[in-house]
Design an enzyme around this catalytic site. Structure first.
Site, PDB file in Angstrom:
ATOM      1  N   ASN A   1       0.900  -1.140  -0.053  1.00  0.00           N
ATOM      2  CA  ASN A   1       0.134   0.093   0.066  1.00  0.00           C
ATOM      3  C   ASN A   1       0.985   1.259  -0.022  1.00  0.00           C
ATOM      4  OD1 ASN A   1      -1.375   2.128   1.263  1.00  0.00           O
ATOM      5  ND2 ASN A   1      -3.077   0.752   1.632  1.00  0.00           N
TER       6      ASN A   1
ATOM      7  N   ARG B   1      -7.089  12.840   0.686  1.00  0.00           N
ATOM      8  CA  ARG B   1      -6.025  13.273   1.671  1.00  0.00           C
ATOM      9  C   ARG B   1      -4.630  12.679   1.358  1.00  0.00           C
ATOM     10  NH1 ARG B   1      -7.771   9.993   7.100  1.00  0.00           N
ATOM     11  NH2 ARG B   1      -9.554  11.238   6.830  1.00  0.00           N
TER      12      ARG B   1
HETATM   13  N1  PXP Z   1      -5.929  -3.240   3.811  1.00  0.00           N
HETATM   14  C1  PXP Z   1      -6.913  -2.366   3.640  1.00  0.00           C
HETATM   15  C2  PXP Z   1      -8.218  -2.844   3.679  1.00  0.00           C
HETATM   16  C3  PXP Z   1      -6.678  -0.903   4.555  1.00  0.00           C
HETATM   17  O1  PXP Z   1      -7.653  -0.133   4.283  1.00  0.00           O
HETATM   18  C4  PXP Z   1      -5.249  -0.733   4.920  1.00  0.00           C
HETATM   19  C5  PXP Z   1      -4.922   0.868   5.129  1.00  0.00           C
HETATM   20  O2  PXP Z   1      -5.244   1.733   4.149  1.00  0.00           O
HETATM   21  C6  PXP Z   1      -4.127  -1.814   4.703  1.00  0.00           C
HETATM   22  C7  PXP Z   1      -4.621  -3.023   4.520  1.00  0.00           C
HETATM   23  C8  PXP Z   1      -3.068  -1.380   5.104  1.00  0.00           C
HETATM   24  O3  PXP Z   1      -2.735  -1.069   6.320  1.00  0.00           O
HETATM   25  P1  PXP Z   1      -1.396  -0.498   6.969  1.00  0.00           P
HETATM   26  O4  PXP Z   1      -1.188   0.532   6.082  1.00  0.00           O
HETATM   27  O5  PXP Z   1      -1.751  -0.258   8.285  1.00  0.00           O
HETATM   28  O6  PXP Z   1      -0.505  -1.471   6.764  1.00  0.00           O
END
Ligand code: PXP
Length: 246
Positions: free
Chosen positions: A9, A51
Protein backbone atom coordinates in the site's frame (compact mmCIF):
# COMPACT_ATOMS: atom_id res chain seq x y z
CA UNK A 1 0.79 -24.33 0.63
CA UNK A 2 -0.06 -21.79 -2.04
CA UNK A 3 2.16 -18.74 -2.34
CA UNK A 4 1.10 -15.79 -0.23
CA UNK A 5 0.82 -12.58 -2.25
CA UNK A 6 2.06 -9.26 -0.89
CA UNK A 7 0.13 -6.14 -1.81
CA UNK A 8 2.09 -3.00 -0.98
CA UNK A 9 0.00 0.00 0.00
CA UNK A 10 1.61 3.24 -1.20
CA UNK A 11 -0.84 5.71 0.34
CA UNK A 12 1.68 7.10 2.78
CA UNK A 13 4.16 8.07 0.10
CA UNK A 14 1.38 10.36 -1.11
CA UNK A 15 0.84 11.54 2.48
CA UNK A 16 4.44 12.75 2.61
CA UNK A 17 4.18 14.32 -0.85
CA UNK A 18 0.98 16.16 0.06
CA UNK A 19 2.58 17.58 3.21
CA UNK A 20 4.48 19.96 0.88
CA UNK A 21 1.87 20.23 -1.84
CA UNK A 22 4.24 19.40 -4.72
CA UNK A 23 5.05 16.27 -6.74
CA UNK A 24 7.70 14.74 -4.50
CA UNK A 25 7.98 11.96 -3.40
CA UNK A 26 6.06 10.32 -6.21
CA UNK A 27 3.90 7.33 -5.14
CA UNK A 28 4.09 5.87 -8.64
CA UNK A 29 7.88 5.73 -8.43
CA UNK A 30 7.46 3.95 -5.07
CA UNK A 31 4.98 1.53 -6.65
CA UNK A 32 7.49 0.64 -9.41
CA UNK A 33 10.20 0.10 -6.78
CA UNK A 34 7.81 -2.09 -4.82
CA UNK A 35 7.22 -4.20 -7.94
CA UNK A 36 10.96 -4.62 -8.37
CA UNK A 37 11.33 -5.59 -4.69
CA UNK A 38 8.79 -8.42 -4.98
CA UNK A 39 5.35 -6.90 -4.44
CA UNK A 40 2.67 -8.98 -6.15
CA UNK A 41 0.27 -6.06 -6.27
CA UNK A 42 -0.08 -2.40 -5.38
CA UNK A 43 -2.83 -1.12 -3.14
CA UNK A 44 -4.02 2.48 -3.12
CA UNK A 45 -6.95 4.04 -1.29
CA UNK A 46 -8.62 6.96 -3.04
CA UNK A 47 -10.29 8.57 -0.05
CA UNK A 48 -13.34 10.75 -0.43
CA UNK A 49 -11.35 13.71 0.95
CA UNK A 50 -8.30 12.86 -1.27
CA UNK A 51 -6.04 13.25 1.75
CA UNK A 52 -3.28 11.13 0.18
CA UNK A 53 -3.86 9.38 -3.17
CA UNK A 54 -5.40 11.59 -5.88
CA UNK A 55 -7.47 10.81 -8.96
CA UNK A 56 -4.43 11.50 -11.11
CA UNK A 57 -2.37 9.01 -9.05
CA UNK A 58 -4.93 6.32 -9.86
CA UNK A 59 -4.77 7.14 -13.58
CA UNK A 60 -0.97 7.03 -13.53
CA UNK A 61 -0.90 3.76 -11.56
CA UNK A 62 -3.20 2.10 -14.09
CA UNK A 63 -0.85 3.21 -16.88
CA UNK A 64 2.43 2.37 -15.13
CA UNK A 65 1.90 -0.86 -13.22
CA UNK A 66 2.83 -4.33 -14.43
CA UNK A 67 1.29 -5.95 -11.33
CA UNK A 68 -2.41 -5.75 -10.41
CA UNK A 69 -3.84 -2.64 -8.76
CA UNK A 70 -6.04 -3.14 -5.72
CA UNK A 71 -8.23 -0.05 -5.55
CA UNK A 72 -9.50 0.62 -2.05
CA UNK A 73 -12.57 2.80 -1.81
CA UNK A 74 -15.67 3.69 0.14
CA UNK A 75 -18.98 2.31 -1.12
CA UNK A 76 -20.16 5.59 -2.66
CA UNK A 77 -21.56 6.39 -6.10
CA UNK A 78 -18.61 8.65 -6.86
CA UNK A 79 -16.08 5.89 -6.15
CA UNK A 80 -18.12 3.30 -8.01
CA UNK A 81 -18.08 5.52 -11.12
CA UNK A 82 -14.29 5.94 -10.87
CA UNK A 83 -13.80 2.18 -10.46
CA UNK A 84 -16.06 1.43 -13.43
CA UNK A 85 -14.11 3.91 -15.55
CA UNK A 86 -10.70 2.37 -14.73
CA UNK A 87 -11.70 -1.25 -14.10
CA UNK A 88 -8.81 -2.07 -11.79
CA UNK A 89 -7.95 -5.73 -11.22
CA UNK A 90 -9.42 -5.55 -7.72
CA UNK A 91 -11.69 -3.30 -5.68
CA UNK A 92 -11.67 -3.45 -1.89
CA UNK A 93 -14.55 -1.76 -0.08
CA UNK A 94 -13.53 -0.09 3.15
CA UNK A 95 -15.41 2.04 5.67
CA UNK A 96 -14.57 5.72 5.82
CA UNK A 97 -17.27 7.02 8.13
CA UNK A 98 -17.72 5.99 11.74
CA UNK A 99 -21.27 4.77 11.17
CA UNK A 100 -20.10 2.37 8.41
CA UNK A 101 -17.74 0.55 10.78
CA UNK A 102 -18.08 -2.43 13.05
CA UNK A 103 -16.65 -2.16 16.55
CA UNK A 104 -13.45 -3.75 15.24
CA UNK A 105 -13.19 -1.26 12.39
CA UNK A 106 -14.15 -3.26 9.29
CA UNK A 107 -17.10 -2.49 7.05
CA UNK A 108 -20.45 -3.26 8.71
CA UNK A 109 -21.74 -5.43 5.85
CA UNK A 110 -24.36 -7.08 8.02
CA UNK A 111 -26.05 -3.65 8.59
CA UNK A 112 -26.08 -2.68 4.94
CA UNK A 113 -26.47 -5.93 3.06
CA UNK A 114 -29.06 -4.96 0.49
CA UNK A 115 -27.40 -1.76 -0.61
CA UNK A 116 -23.94 -3.39 -0.78
CA UNK A 117 -25.23 -6.33 -2.82
CA UNK A 118 -26.52 -3.85 -5.44
CA UNK A 119 -23.38 -1.77 -5.15
CA UNK A 120 -20.91 -4.55 -5.93
CA UNK A 121 -22.85 -6.24 -8.73
CA UNK A 122 -21.77 -3.80 -11.51
CA UNK A 123 -18.17 -3.89 -10.28
CA UNK A 124 -18.09 -7.68 -10.49
CA UNK A 125 -19.80 -7.53 -13.90
CA UNK A 126 -17.05 -5.14 -15.06
CA UNK A 127 -14.47 -7.82 -14.18
CA UNK A 128 -13.17 -6.39 -10.90
CA UNK A 129 -12.45 -8.86 -8.13
CA UNK A 130 -14.55 -7.49 -5.27
CA UNK A 131 -13.20 -7.68 -1.76
CA UNK A 132 -14.78 -6.45 1.47
CA UNK A 133 -12.66 -5.30 4.41
CA UNK A 134 -14.29 -6.74 7.54
CA UNK A 135 -13.61 -7.61 11.15
CA UNK A 136 -12.98 -11.25 12.01
CA UNK A 137 -16.62 -11.72 12.94
CA UNK A 138 -18.83 -14.56 11.75
CA UNK A 139 -21.84 -12.28 11.08
CA UNK A 140 -19.73 -10.09 8.80
CA UNK A 141 -18.17 -13.06 6.97
CA UNK A 142 -21.60 -14.58 6.35
CA UNK A 143 -23.00 -11.25 5.16
CA UNK A 144 -20.03 -10.69 2.80
CA UNK A 145 -20.68 -14.13 1.35
CA UNK A 146 -24.41 -13.46 0.93
CA UNK A 147 -23.90 -10.21 -0.97
CA UNK A 148 -21.69 -11.99 -3.52
CA UNK A 149 -18.19 -10.78 -2.60
CA UNK A 150 -15.41 -12.95 -4.02
CA UNK A 151 -12.89 -11.98 -1.37
CA UNK A 152 -12.87 -10.85 2.23
CA UNK A 153 -9.97 -8.97 3.74
CA UNK A 154 -9.76 -9.57 7.48
CA UNK A 155 -8.89 -6.53 9.58
CA UNK A 156 -5.72 -7.31 11.56
CA UNK A 157 -5.70 -3.94 13.39
CA UNK A 158 -7.03 -5.20 16.74
CA UNK A 159 -4.43 -7.99 16.77
CA UNK A 160 -1.58 -5.60 15.89
CA UNK A 161 -2.69 -2.94 18.41
CA UNK A 162 -2.86 -5.53 21.21
CA UNK A 163 0.66 -6.66 20.30
CA UNK A 164 2.04 -3.11 20.23
CA UNK A 165 0.44 -2.33 23.60
CA UNK A 166 1.71 -5.61 25.10
CA UNK A 167 -1.80 -6.89 25.85
CA UNK A 168 -0.63 -10.37 24.97
CA UNK A 169 -3.69 -12.37 26.10
CA UNK A 170 -5.91 -10.15 23.96
CA UNK A 171 -3.46 -10.37 21.08
CA UNK A 172 -3.62 -14.16 21.22
CA UNK A 173 -7.43 -14.05 21.32
CA UNK A 174 -7.50 -11.73 18.29
CA UNK A 175 -5.15 -14.05 16.45
CA UNK A 176 -7.42 -16.98 17.25
CA UNK A 177 -10.43 -15.08 15.88
CA UNK A 178 -8.47 -14.35 12.70
CA UNK A 179 -7.51 -18.01 12.40
CA UNK A 180 -11.08 -19.23 12.90
CA UNK A 181 -12.60 -16.71 10.50
CA UNK A 182 -9.97 -17.45 7.83
CA UNK A 183 -10.98 -21.10 7.97
CA UNK A 184 -14.69 -20.30 8.08
CA UNK A 185 -14.56 -17.87 5.14
CA UNK A 186 -12.51 -20.33 3.12
CA UNK A 187 -15.05 -23.09 3.83
CA UNK A 188 -17.75 -20.82 2.31
CA UNK A 189 -15.67 -20.48 -0.85
CA UNK A 190 -14.41 -16.95 -0.18
CA UNK A 191 -10.80 -16.00 -0.96
CA UNK A 192 -9.19 -14.71 2.25
CA UNK A 193 -6.89 -11.69 2.52
CA UNK A 194 -5.70 -9.84 5.61
CA UNK A 195 -4.15 -6.54 6.52
CA UNK A 196 -3.90 -3.36 8.57
CA UNK A 197 -1.13 -2.51 10.98
CA UNK A 198 1.07 -5.52 10.13
CA UNK A 199 4.77 -5.23 10.98
CA UNK A 200 7.84 -7.47 10.92
CA UNK A 201 6.84 -8.50 14.47
CA UNK A 202 3.22 -9.37 13.74
CA UNK A 203 3.20 -10.70 10.18
CA UNK A 204 4.46 -14.25 10.74
CA UNK A 205 1.50 -15.90 12.55
CA UNK A 206 -0.98 -14.39 10.05
CA UNK A 207 1.15 -15.38 7.06
CA UNK A 208 1.15 -18.95 8.39
CA UNK A 209 -2.66 -19.33 8.09
CA UNK A 210 -2.97 -21.63 5.06
CA UNK A 211 -6.27 -20.06 3.89
CA UNK A 212 -4.84 -16.55 3.63
CA UNK A 213 -3.83 -15.76 0.04
CA UNK A 214 -2.81 -12.11 0.24
CA UNK A 215 -1.59 -9.58 2.78
CA UNK A 216 -1.91 -5.83 2.20
CA UNK A 217 0.68 -3.83 4.07
CA UNK A 218 1.55 -0.15 3.87
CA UNK A 219 2.26 2.13 6.78
CA UNK A 220 4.98 0.04 8.42
CA UNK A 221 6.76 -0.67 5.12
CA UNK A 222 6.86 3.01 4.22
CA UNK A 223 8.00 3.89 7.75
CA UNK A 224 10.71 1.24 7.70
CA UNK A 225 11.82 2.56 4.28
CA UNK A 226 13.10 5.66 6.09
CA UNK A 227 15.59 3.51 7.95
CA UNK A 228 16.53 0.77 5.50
CA UNK A 229 15.19 1.84 2.10
CA UNK A 230 11.95 0.78 0.43
CA UNK A 231 13.37 -2.17 -1.51
CA UNK A 232 14.96 -3.66 1.59
CA UNK A 233 11.89 -3.06 3.72
CA UNK A 234 9.69 -4.94 1.20
CA UNK A 235 12.25 -7.70 0.66
CA UNK A 236 12.41 -8.35 4.42
CA UNK A 237 8.60 -8.53 4.67
CA UNK A 238 8.57 -10.92 1.72
CA UNK A 239 11.24 -13.08 3.38
CA UNK A 240 9.27 -13.28 6.65
CA UNK A 241 6.07 -14.18 4.79
CA UNK A 242 7.81 -16.90 2.77
CA UNK A 243 9.48 -18.32 5.88
CA UNK A 244 6.12 -18.42 7.70
CA UNK A 245 4.69 -20.32 4.78
CA UNK A 246 7.51 -22.84 4.41
N1 PXP B 1 -5.91 -3.25 3.99
C1 PXP B 1 -6.88 -2.31 4.01
C2 PXP B 1 -8.24 -2.68 3.55
C3 PXP B 1 -6.58 -0.99 4.42
O1 PXP B 1 -7.55 -0.07 4.41
C4 PXP B 1 -5.26 -0.67 4.80
C5 PXP B 1 -4.93 0.71 5.21
O2 PXP B 1 -5.13 1.59 4.18
C6 PXP B 1 -4.31 -1.69 4.74
C7 PXP B 1 -4.67 -2.97 4.36
C8 PXP B 1 -2.88 -1.43 5.09
O3 PXP B 1 -2.76 -1.06 6.41
P1 PXP B 1 -1.37 -0.49 6.93
O4 PXP B 1 -1.08 0.75 6.15
O5 PXP B 1 -1.63 -0.25 8.38
O6 PXP B 1 -0.34 -1.57 6.68
Amino acid sequence: MEKLRLGVNIDHVATVRNARGGDYPDPIRAAKMAEDAGADGITAHLREDRRHITDRDIERLIEALSVPLNFEMAATDEMQAIALRHRPHAVCLVPEKREERTTEGGLDVAQDENRLAHFIAPLADAGCRVSIFIAADMRQVEAANRIGAQVIELHTGAYCDAHAEERFDERDQELERLREMSGFAHSLGLEVHAGHGLTFDTVVPVAAFPEVRELNIGHYLIGEAIFRGLGDSIAEMRRLMDAARA
